[in-house]
Design a protein around this motif. Sequence first.
Motif, PDB file in Angstrom:
ATOM      1  N   ALA A  46       0.834  -1.209   0.000  1.00 42.69           N
ATOM      2  CA  ALA A  46       0.000   0.000   0.000  1.00 42.69           C
ATOM      3  C   ALA A  46       0.866   1.256   0.000  1.00 42.69           C
ATOM      4  N   ILE A  47       1.912   1.257   0.805  1.00 40.97           N
ATOM      5  CA  ILE A  47       2.810   2.419   0.884  1.00 40.97           C
ATOM      6  C   ILE A  47       3.550   2.614  -0.435  1.00 40.97           C
ATOM      7  N   ASP A  48       4.009   1.515  -1.053  1.00 39.20           N
ATOM      8  CA  ASP A  48       4.686   1.618  -2.349  1.00 39.20           C
ATOM      9  C   ASP A  48       3.763   2.246  -3.393  1.00 39.20           C
ATOM     10  N   ARG A  49       2.507   1.809  -3.394  1.00 38.08           N
ATOM     11  CA  ARG A  49       1.535   2.329  -4.371  1.00 38.08           C
ATOM     12  C   ARG A  49       1.281   3.816  -4.119  1.00 38.08           C
ATOM     13  N   LEU A  50       1.115   4.193  -2.848  1.00 36.43           N
ATOM     14  CA  LEU A  50       0.888   5.600  -2.515  1.00 36.43           C
ATOM     15  C   LEU A  50       2.104   6.447  -2.880  1.00 36.43           C
TER      16      LEU A  50
END
Length: 118
Positions: A46-50
Amino acid sequence: MSGVDPKRLEEEWAEDLKVLQSLAENGDRAELVRPVDVSFTGTREAIDRLEFDAEDLAFVPIDREVDEDGAITLFLEREQPADAASIKSLTATCLEIEAKYGVEYDGWGCVAETGLSN
């Protein structure tokens, strides 16, 4: 605002008002544009995508931390004033990001700007 719980926005806004009051007590001129940072915690995916989408969301990634439990926090920043309307809009945007990306919004921060040279 799609995906934002009005009660959650109200709770965050109550906290935002405390921060805005503290800034004002320190001589802040809310209309001055300055870096405002926000943070989100979530899974690596999720953090990578954000982080990948940050620029499209009008933010710049500034840091990433991993705590002892492996939780990842992403710090983003953008230039804006810190007046009530701007901060309320920022909080709503961050709650939309929270819902869309499956991350937890951890709040915002900035330095008081007096307009005087240091």
